[in-house]
Design a protein around this motif. Structure first.
Motif, PDB file in Angstrom:
ATOM      1  N   ARG A 104       5.443   0.599  -4.491  1.00 33.87           N
ATOM      2  CA  ARG A 104       4.386   0.882  -5.467  1.00 33.87           C
ATOM      3  C   ARG A 104       3.328  -0.219  -5.460  1.00 33.87           C
ATOM      4  O   ARG A 104       2.127   0.062  -5.526  1.00 33.87           O
ATOM      5  CB  ARG A 104       5.004   1.017  -6.858  1.00 33.87           C
ATOM      6  CG  ARG A 104       4.012   1.423  -7.929  1.00 33.87           C
ATOM      7  CD  ARG A 104       4.690   1.569  -9.275  1.00 33.87           C
ATOM      8  NE  ARG A 104       3.710   1.702 -10.335  1.00 33.87           N
ATOM      9  CZ  ARG A 104       4.002   1.654 -11.633  1.00 33.87           C
ATOM     10  NH1 ARG A 104       5.264   1.485 -12.018  1.00 33.87           N
ATOM     11  NH2 ARG A 104       3.044   1.775 -12.535  1.00 33.87           N
ATOM     12  N   LEU A 105       3.754  -1.473  -5.364  1.00 34.52           N
ATOM     13  CA  LEU A 105       2.807  -2.583  -5.285  1.00 34.52           C
ATOM     14  C   LEU A 105       1.957  -2.451  -4.025  1.00 34.52           C
ATOM     15  O   LEU A 105       0.739  -2.661  -4.060  1.00 34.52           O
ATOM     16  CB  LEU A 105       3.553  -3.919  -5.277  1.00 34.52           C
ATOM     17  CG  LEU A 105       2.691  -5.165  -5.041  1.00 34.52           C
ATOM     18  CD1 LEU A 105       1.621  -5.308  -6.122  1.00 34.52           C
ATOM     19  CD2 LEU A 105       3.557  -6.422  -4.986  1.00 34.52           C
ATOM     20  N   ALA A 106       2.596  -2.107  -2.918  1.00 36.90           N
ATOM     21  CA  ALA A 106       1.867  -1.942  -1.658  1.00 36.90           C
ATOM     22  C   ALA A 106       0.787  -0.877  -1.792  1.00 36.90           C
ATOM     23  O   ALA A 106      -0.331  -1.035  -1.289  1.00 36.90           O
ATOM     24  CB  ALA A 106       2.840  -1.578  -0.541  1.00 36.90           C
ATOM     25  N   ALA A 136      -2.762  -6.544  -9.903  1.00 34.74           N
ATOM     26  CA  ALA A 136      -2.055  -5.265  -9.840  1.00 34.74           C
ATOM     27  C   ALA A 136      -0.802  -5.266 -10.713  1.00 34.74           C
ATOM     28  O   ALA A 136      -0.460  -4.251 -11.330  1.00 34.74           O
ATOM     29  CB  ALA A 136      -1.686  -4.944  -8.396  1.00 34.74           C
ATOM     30  N   LEU A 137      -0.132  -6.409 -10.777  1.00 31.98           N
ATOM     31  CA  LEU A 137       1.114  -6.505 -11.541  1.00 31.98           C
ATOM     32  C   LEU A 137       0.886  -6.896 -12.999  1.00 31.98           C
ATOM     33  O   LEU A 137       1.823  -6.890 -13.796  1.00 31.98           O
ATOM     34  CB  LEU A 137       2.049  -7.520 -10.879  1.00 31.98           C
ATOM     35  CG  LEU A 137       2.580  -7.119  -9.496  1.00 31.98           C
ATOM     36  CD1 LEU A 137       3.288  -8.291  -8.836  1.00 31.98           C
ATOM     37  CD2 LEU A 137       3.514  -5.924  -9.612  1.00 31.98           C
ATOM     38  N   GLU A 169       1.748   6.906 -14.451  1.00 33.87           N
ATOM     39  CA  GLU A 169       1.811   5.625 -13.739  1.00 33.87           C
ATOM     40  C   GLU A 169       1.143   5.725 -12.375  1.00 33.87           C
ATOM     41  O   GLU A 169       0.459   4.797 -11.935  1.00 33.87           O
ATOM     42  CB  GLU A 169       3.270   5.189 -13.582  1.00 33.87           C
ATOM     43  CG  GLU A 169       3.913   4.735 -14.884  1.00 33.87           C
ATOM     44  CD  GLU A 169       5.393   4.465 -14.728  1.00 33.87           C
ATOM     45  OE1 GLU A 169       5.900   3.554 -15.410  1.00 33.87           O
ATOM     46  OE2 GLU A 169       6.056   5.169 -13.924  1.00 33.87           O
ATOM     47  N   ARG A 170       1.334   6.861 -11.716  1.00 34.13           N
ATOM     48  CA  ARG A 170       0.712   7.057 -10.405  1.00 34.13           C
ATOM     49  C   ARG A 170      -0.814   7.068 -10.534  1.00 34.13           C
ATOM     50  O   ARG A 170      -1.527   6.488  -9.710  1.00 34.13           O
ATOM     51  CB  ARG A 170       1.209   8.359  -9.782  1.00 34.13           C
ATOM     52  CG  ARG A 170       0.740   8.561  -8.343  1.00 34.13           C
ATOM     53  CD  ARG A 170       1.377   9.785  -7.706  1.00 34.13           C
ATOM     54  NE  ARG A 170       2.792   9.563  -7.409  1.00 34.13           N
ATOM     55  CZ  ARG A 170       3.796  10.096  -8.102  1.00 34.13           C
ATOM     56  NH1 ARG A 170       3.549  10.882  -9.134  1.00 34.13           N
ATOM     57  NH2 ARG A 170       5.046   9.851  -7.768  1.00 34.13           N
ATOM     58  N   GLU A 171      -1.294   7.704 -11.571  1.00 26.18           N
ATOM     59  CA  GLU A 171      -2.741   7.742 -11.810  1.00 26.18           C
ATOM     60  C   GLU A 171      -3.276   6.349 -12.127  1.00 26.18           C
ATOM     61  O   GLU A 171      -4.363   5.967 -11.687  1.00 26.18           O
ATOM     62  CB  GLU A 171      -3.058   8.710 -12.955  1.00 26.18           C
ATOM     63  CG  GLU A 171      -2.823  10.172 -12.598  1.00 26.18           C
ATOM     64  CD  GLU A 171      -3.012  11.097 -13.794  1.00 26.18           C
ATOM     65  OE1 GLU A 171      -3.125  10.571 -14.934  1.00 26.18           O
ATOM     66  OE2 GLU A 171      -3.033  12.328 -13.597  1.00 26.18           O
ATOM     67  N   GLN A 172      -2.489   5.581 -12.890  1.00 26.59           N
ATOM     68  CA  GLN A 172      -2.887   4.214 -13.219  1.00 26.59           C
ATOM     69  C   GLN A 172      -2.923   3.345 -11.964  1.00 26.59           C
ATOM     70  O   GLN A 172      -3.826   2.521 -11.787  1.00 26.59           O
ATOM     71  CB  GLN A 172      -1.911   3.614 -14.242  1.00 26.59           C
ATOM     72  CG  GLN A 172      -2.209   2.179 -14.654  1.00 26.59           C
ATOM     73  CD  GLN A 172      -3.539   2.037 -15.374  1.00 26.59           C
ATOM     74  OE1 GLN A 172      -4.042   2.986 -15.970  1.00 26.59           O
ATOM     75  NE2 GLN A 172      -4.119   0.840 -15.315  1.00 26.59           N
ATOM     76  N   ASP A 173      -1.955   3.551 -11.082  1.00 27.67           N
ATOM     77  CA  ASP A 173      -1.918   2.797  -9.823  1.00 27.67           C
ATOM     78  C   ASP A 173      -3.162   3.080  -8.982  1.00 27.67           C
ATOM     79  O   ASP A 173      -3.740   2.173  -8.372  1.00 27.67           O
ATOM     80  CB  ASP A 173      -0.666   3.155  -9.020  1.00 27.67           C
ATOM     81  CG  ASP A 173       0.608   2.643  -9.676  1.00 27.67           C
ATOM     82  OD1 ASP A 173       0.495   1.901 -10.672  1.00 27.67           O
ATOM     83  OD2 ASP A 173       1.703   2.991  -9.190  1.00 27.67           O
TER      84      ASP A 173
END
Length: 256
Positions: A104-106, A136-137, A169-173
């Motif tokens: 997820r970080l990648a 990001a974190l 969360e995916r949208e936020q990423d």
């Protein structure tokens, strides 16, 4: 800096003797000097020159000379301390604390998971990447990277957690990924040095690099500067690394 006890030439024991020196025609008596009786050599260091100058009678520009010598001595002490340190990453720790997977970080950084995996093995990276990871974190870059003594062992977590992510969360990423594409590192090294009353050449001396290398960091490498160098620069100046390197939104050029 600890004074040596062994002769660098023959390995014999050094002894202290007291000598008389002349500084600008003025005598300085009973100055302690390290010497090797076997090799008949004398070891001189900055502290010795300070001792000699302090013991000398008053002469023109004595105070200025002492100030310069003490400045050099401070630079040497910081340099010797920094030689004992390297950088340490805490990426896995933070990922586990935040409940974020390596993959997820990648994705947020728009890099391969393998690249992040390599970084967790304490592979060096740029201050730019470190700041982007921190962004990001949602943590300070000092939480991801610190200085540690070379002789100290660090045991990293054996693995990172794997957690499913929600649609939100995916949208936020994806939002973070797009934000990071518009950001770059801006340096404030010269401004901080001026505020601290320091010069680039002093900082170079404390980092044990050439003035040209220091120029390259400030004017050419900028955000590509290695994380260890960035952390050591901050230590050498006595500030937080965030004061020297900041992640900021890149302004669009006129006409774009």
């Amino acid at each position: 800096m600890t004074r040596p006890t062994k002769c660098p030439k023959c390995g014999g024991e050094l002894v202290t003797i007291y000598k008389t020196f002349e500084v600008d025609g003025h005598r300085a008596e009973n100055v302690p000097v390290l010497t090797c009786p076997r090799c008949s050599i004398f070891l001189l260091d900055t502290q010795l020159f300070i001792d000699i100058t302090e013991r000398a009678e008053d002469f023109k520009d004595k105070d200025q000379l002492l100030e310069e010598l003490r400045e050099i001595k401070e630079d040497e002490e910081i340099r010797d301390i920094l030689k004992q340190y390297t950088f340490q990453n805490h990426i896995k720790e933070v990922l586990n604390e935040r409940g974020i997977s390596l993959r997820r970080l990648a994705n947020m950084l728009d890099v391969s998971p393998n690249y992040i995996h390599i970084l967790t093995k304490n592979q060096s990276t740029s201050i730019r990447t470190a700041l982007k990871m921190a962004y990001a974190l949602g943590v300070d870059v000092n939480r991801l990277y610190t200085l540690r003594r070379i002789d100290e062992e660090y045991k990293e977590p054996s693995k990172t957690l794997y957690t499913r992510i929600s649609k939100e969360e995916r949208e936020q990423d994806e939002k973070i990924k797009e934000e990071l594409k518009k950001m770059n590192v801006k340096l404030y090294v010269d401004e901080v040095l001026k505020k601290k009353g320091l010069r680039r050449t002093q900082l170079a001396a404390r980092l044990d690099i050439s003035p040209q290398e220091m120029y390259n960091i400030v004017k050419i490498r900028k955000g590509s500067t290695g994380i260890e160098t960035a952390l050591k620069m901050a230590y050498a100046i006595g500030v937080d690394v965030n004061e020297l390197f900041r992640l900021e939104e890149v302004e669009k050029e006129v006409g774009e």
